[in-house]
Design an enzyme around this catalytic site. Structure first.
Site, PDB file in Angstrom:
ATOM      1  N   GLY A  61     -60.330  28.120 108.044  1.00 55.22           N
ATOM      2  CA  GLY A  61     -60.715  26.570 107.437  1.00 55.22           C
ATOM      3  C   GLY A  61     -60.651  25.658 107.368  1.00 55.22           C
TER       4      GLY A  61
ATOM      5  N   GLY B  37     -61.309  21.754 106.140  1.00 51.40           N
ATOM      6  CA  GLY B  37     -61.708  20.439 105.309  1.00 51.40           C
ATOM      7  C   GLY B  37     -62.322  19.626 105.418  1.00 51.40           C
ATOM      8  N   GLY B  38     -62.294  17.815 104.591  1.00 55.19           N
ATOM      9  CA  GLY B  38     -62.843  16.672 105.377  1.00 55.19           C
ATOM     10  C   GLY B  38     -61.329  16.818 106.125  1.00 55.19           C
TER      11      GLY B  38
ATOM     12  N   GLY C 232     -58.972  18.560 107.819  1.00 55.88           N
ATOM     13  CA  GLY C 232     -58.667  18.686 109.313  1.00 55.88           C
ATOM     14  C   GLY C 232     -59.097  19.966 108.914  1.00 55.88           C
ATOM     15  N   LYS C 233     -58.237  21.566 109.752  1.00 55.85           N
ATOM     16  CA  LYS C 233     -58.925  22.677 110.066  1.00 55.85           C
ATOM     17  C   LYS C 233     -57.317  23.367 109.068  1.00 55.85           C
ATOM     18  CE  LYS C 233     -61.380  21.607 114.206  1.00 55.85           C
ATOM     19  NZ  LYS C 233     -61.276  21.410 115.197  1.00 55.85           N
ATOM     20  N   VAL C 234     -57.564  24.437 108.921  1.00 51.77           N
ATOM     21  CA  VAL C 234     -56.364  25.463 108.533  1.00 51.77           C
ATOM     22  C   VAL C 234     -56.672  26.231 109.311  1.00 51.77           C
ATOM     23  CG1 VAL C 234     -55.355  26.213 106.570  1.00 51.77           C
ATOM     24  CG2 VAL C 234     -57.505  24.166 105.821  1.00 51.77           C
TER      25      VAL C 234
ATOM     26  N   LYS D 291     -51.799  23.060 108.275  1.00 51.88           N
ATOM     27  CA  LYS D 291     -52.955  21.943 107.775  1.00 51.88           C
ATOM     28  C   LYS D 291     -52.985  21.062 108.615  1.00 51.88           C
ATOM     29  CE  LYS D 291     -56.425  20.416 105.048  1.00 51.88           C
ATOM     30  NZ  LYS D 291     -56.926  19.836 104.076  1.00 51.88           N
TER      31      LYS D 291
ATOM     32  N   ASP E 237     -61.036  15.961  96.016  1.00 55.64           N
ATOM     33  CA  ASP E 237     -61.507  17.291  96.787  1.00 55.64           C
ATOM     34  C   ASP E 237     -61.220  17.944  95.809  1.00 55.64           C
ATOM     35  OD1 ASP E 237     -63.581  17.410  98.445  1.00 55.64           O
ATOM     36  OD2 ASP E 237     -61.671  17.783  99.950  1.00 55.64           O
TER      37      ASP E 237
END
Ligand code: NAG
Ligand code: NAG
Ligand code: NAG
Ligand code: NAG
Length: 817
Positions: free
Chosen positions: A558, A560-561, A563-565, A579, A678
């Site tokens: 995934g 997100g604003g 960073g990456k998961v 994350k 968020d």
């Protein structure tokens, strides 16, 4: 109600005309003169901000952004008057003095904090006889008027504001003395003037200002006698007087301010001793008396302050020993008693302060050995400093239990023997200073200490190790790259052929070593902050780096604003979500803040919130470790027709309830409250039984709110509350709005994009029958009822005014009623 208001707005021009004609006859205040005063101010501003675009000649002030009106009776008529000016954080650049307060005598609230207002506060402000709140914090107001022949301090007329309840002038450059009558009315509850240049005596009226709830005078040059110029304030919760020139003693009267939770008196010239009666302040959480001239002993009664979180008594002349009652301070996180004349033994009982994160006792006269009980302080993370004392004996093995500790200073004592082998388990240790002791033997060799400075270990009786400046340890086994040094020593006595073979093997080993362990590059900065919270034993940093193949893209599950998961399967088989925050963000450079936030977040336990196991803050990587939720996000689920069908109405209704409950928990049960910022269908994760988990909470908290680009981080397009378009103040109500979007998304099976724009709630509600997601089997009668409730609630969450939206607690209560 809303229709009536619209009708009123339509009729307002006519009313106004009549009113004006009448006012002209009576020569009184009219909305027109208020209108003129406001427009005059706007015209005087360098470049009026966007919010003021509605401030126009041909419209009514009551309808302008930032302005509110109220009706007052004037004889037998109603008169509309401007009551509020609320434009904080608006980028207003200009003189406050250009605002003609005489024309706005009904102002009750002025909130213009965090703008660029300069010049002095005009004396005409004294005409505001009904003013309740004046917040001008964070501007560039000065006491001196640069051009507008006047110079001088804050107008004494402030004292004539007899209704004033809240006065905020912090973070300006106002000079001069505080107005004598600042609290003559005895109504003042909040007085915040920190970070200015106020000088002179504490005004007399403050002594009897019994209405005070918060007083913040920090970082000025105020003088006065602490016991003479302050009184008893039964409502007072916060008293912040640090960094002034206050003298005198701490009055035992302070003990009568029984609501006090914060008492900051640091950096003044306070004398005398700490009155034992202060122990009556059972709500006290923060007590700082550091950098004064306090003498005498630390009263044993201090043990009754069971809520104390920060205690700073450093840089005084305190003597005697540490009272054993200190063990009762079970909530204490920070204890600093450094720079005093304290002596005696360090009591074993200190080990009872289980929540300590930082412990400073350096620069005193403590003697005897360091008690092993210190090792019980499992949460000790930020620092343990006992340097510059007369401590002796051998270092206790138990120190090794401090697995989270990052900074340890034992220097300038008489410790002897060798450093305990248990130090090898202090994996977070990045600074350890044992210089100026009588220690001998090898230095500790944990990974973060590889680049340690030799000056941390010398002078001593004889410490050895691989660092430049230290003698090597011949007798200890060597490993890794030290092998080369050993080989160098052996070189003269081995045959050249043997050397060649050995060297070749070493080279091969090192090469293959490097290939297998890409994460080795992480080790670069020895003194970097590195910390991973406990997780079924220990969740190792290396384990995660290895499990994600050094954060290889193929493990991304995934984005997100922030960073990456990544999905990471640890060595014990457990799967976690990691994350990784975007790097190079200067927002994260405040490590202590990061740690505090992380601690708050890792304590969150709620069944519908993804559990956070820990985090790592390292120069190479910063990441958070969460529970891995198997199924994916609500967004993905709704995109897939098959799965969306399975997510039937009963499940969707339950899901909305759980999410509402989770957000309500963050807002109302966490202290300080956590605004998610968020809430989107991407951040609601589902397990295989479609149970919902809110994820990604609080990531925003760890980013500095005042850094330049934080506004970009305020949420996801399509879920952001409309007020964020023009104000950057994120409140709980922003989450409520986003919840409304998600709730509709749940009902419609897709993002309610078109519905969000310009429809009355009646129109919207009528449409709902047509918008129900067609994929699940049609709702039963009971489900229909719940859905109607959910839809109605969703629309109330989407009200454009944050005030009109329910709180999350109310929203949750509505759903489960
Ligand atoms: C109030 O403002 C809104 C939008 O800013 C505008 O549409 C409306 O016509 C105004 N009402 C009056 C009475 O001026
Ligand atoms: C300020 O407003 C008052 C009341 O409307 C008016 O009498 C006065 O002339 C105004 N002052 C200035 C400088 O415009
Ligand atoms: C205590 O006060 C001193 C001196 O004012 C300051 O340097 C230190 O950082 C404070 N300690 C803590 C734990 O905040
Ligand atoms: C440890 O404490 C001593 C004396 O208080 C100080 O001079 C030294 O700088 C400290 N060491 C580190 C690494 O901060």
């Amino acid at each position: 109600m809303r229709a009536l208001f619209h009708l009123f707005l339509l009729l307002l021009p006519c009313l106004l005309f009549l009113e004006e004609a009448r006012a002209a006859r009576h020569g009184g205040i009219s909305l027109r003169s208020q209108h003129i005063a406001l427009l005059h101010w706007k015209a005087s501003l360098a470049s009026p901000p966007l919010q003021m675009i509605s401030w126009q000649e041909n419209t009514i002030p009551c309808n302008w952004t930032g302005i509110m009106c109220m009706a007052i009776r004037h004889g037998r008529r109603m008169l509309w008057v401007v009551s509020n000016i609320t434009l904080p954080n608006a980028g207003i650049h200009g003189q406050l003095g250009e605002l003609n307060f005489s024309a706005l005598p009904f102002l009750a609230y002025i909130d213009l904090h965090n703008n660029s207002l300069h010049g002095a506060l005009p004396a005409s402000i004294s005409s505001l006889s009904v003013l309740l709140e004046l917040n001008l914090e964070q501007n560039q107001l000065t006491g001196e008027i640069p051009c507008q022949n006047l110079s001088g301090p804050l107008p004494q007329e402030i004292g004539h504001l007899t209704s004033l309840v809240k006065l905020g002038l912090s973070n300006n450059t106002i000079s001069g003395s505080l107005p004598e009558h600042i609290c003559s009315s005895r109504r003042l509850q909040f007085l915040g003037i920190s970070n200015n240049m106020f000088n002179g005596l504490i005004p007399k009226s403050l002594k009897t200002c019994t209405s005070l709830v918060e007083i913040d005078l920090q970082r000025n040059q105020l003088t006065g006698d602490l016991s003479q110029h302050f009184g008893v304030y039964p409502q007072l919760k916060g008293m912040r007087l640090a960094s002034n020139r206050l003298s005198g003693k701490i009055s035992p009267n302070l003990a009568a301010c029984i609501q006090l939770t914060v008492l900051l008196l640091s950096q003044n010239m306070i004398t005398g001793s700490i009155p034992p009666v202060l122990s009556k302040l059972s709500n006290l959480e923060e007590l700082t008396l550091d950098s004064n001239h306090l003498s005498g002993e630390i009263p044993a009664e201090i043990g009754t302050l069971g809520n104390l979180y920060i205690l700073n008594l450093s840089s005084n002349k305190l003597s005697g020993s540490i009272p054993i009652q200190i063990q009762k301070l079970s909530n204490l996180g920070y204890l600093d008693i450094s720079g005093n004349r304290l002596g005696g033994l360090i009591p074993e009982e200190l080990g009872g302060c289980m929540k300590l994160q930082s412990l400073k006792m350096n620069d005193n006269n403590f003697r005897g050995s360091l008690p092993g009980a210190i090792g019980n302080l499992a949460g000790l993370q930020i620092m343990l400093d006992v340097s510059k004392n007369n401590l002796s004996g051998v270092l206790p093995q138990q120190l090794g239990k401090l697995e989270m500790l990052e900074f340890l200073n034992l220097s300038h004592n008489q410790f002897r023997g060798s450093i305990p082998s248990s130090f090898s388990t202090m994996l977070s240790l990045s600074t350890v200073d044992v210089s100026y002791n009588d220690l001998e033997g090898p230095i500790p060799t944990t990974r973060l200490l590889q680049n340690a400075s030799a000056s941390w270990f010398i002078p001593n009786k004889g410490m050895c190790g691989y660092l430049y400046g230290l003698a090597p340890c011949y007798s200890t086994p060597v490993a890794g790259h030290h092998k080369r040094k050993t080989l160098d020593l052996l070189l003269p006595i081995v045959l050249v052929a043997v050397f060649c073979i050995v060297a070749a093997i070493v080279v091969i080993i090192m090469l293959s070593h490097n290939k297998r362990k890409p994460q080795e590059s992480v080790n670069v900065e020895g003194r970097d902050l590195f910390s991973v919270w406990n997780f079924d034993g220990r969740l190792a940093f290396d384990d995660i780096v290895r499990a994600t193949d050094d954060f290889n893209d193929k493990y991304i599950v995934g984005r997100g604003g922030y960073g990456k998961v990544y999905k990471a399967q640890l060595q014990d088989g457990q799967i976690v979500a990691v994350k990784k925050l975007h790097q190079s963000e200067e927002q994260l450079n405040d490590d202590r803040r990061f740690h505090n936030e992380m601690e708050i977040l890792s304590q969150i336990r709620q069944r519908s919130i993804v559990k956070m196991y820990g985090f790592c803050s390292h120069s190479a990587y910063k990441f958070l470790v969460y529970d891995y939720i198997q199924h994916g996000s609500l967004h993905m689920t709704l995109e897939n027709d098959e799965v969306a069908k399975e997510l039937d109405w009963q499940k969707r209704i339950a899901l909305a309830n759980y999410v509402a409950q989770a957000i309500s928990y963050l807002h109302h049960e966490c202290s300080p409250p956590i605004i998610h910022r968020d809430i989107t269908s991407n951040n609601i994760l589902l397990d295989t039984t479609f149970k919902a988990f809110v994820s990604d909470f609080g990531t925003a908290r760890i980013l500095k709110p005042d850094s330049s680009n934080w506004t970009e981080l305020a949420g996801t397009y399509g879920y952001i509350a409309p007020e964020l378009a023009y104000t950057f103040v994120v409140t709980e109500k922003c989450d409520v709005y986003s919840f409304g979007v998600v709730a509709l998304e749940l009902v419609m099976g897709k993002h309610p994009r078109d519905l969000l724009n310009g429809m009355s709630s009646v129109e919207q509600a009528m449409l709902v029958k047509d918008i129900l997601d067609q994929r699940p089997t049609p709702p039963t009668t009971t489900e229909n009822k719940s859905l109607a409730l959910l839809i109605k609630l969703a629309f109330s969450c989407l009200e454009s005014s944050p005030l009109a939206r329910p709180t999350m607690q109310e929203a949750y209560q509505t759903l489960i009623q």
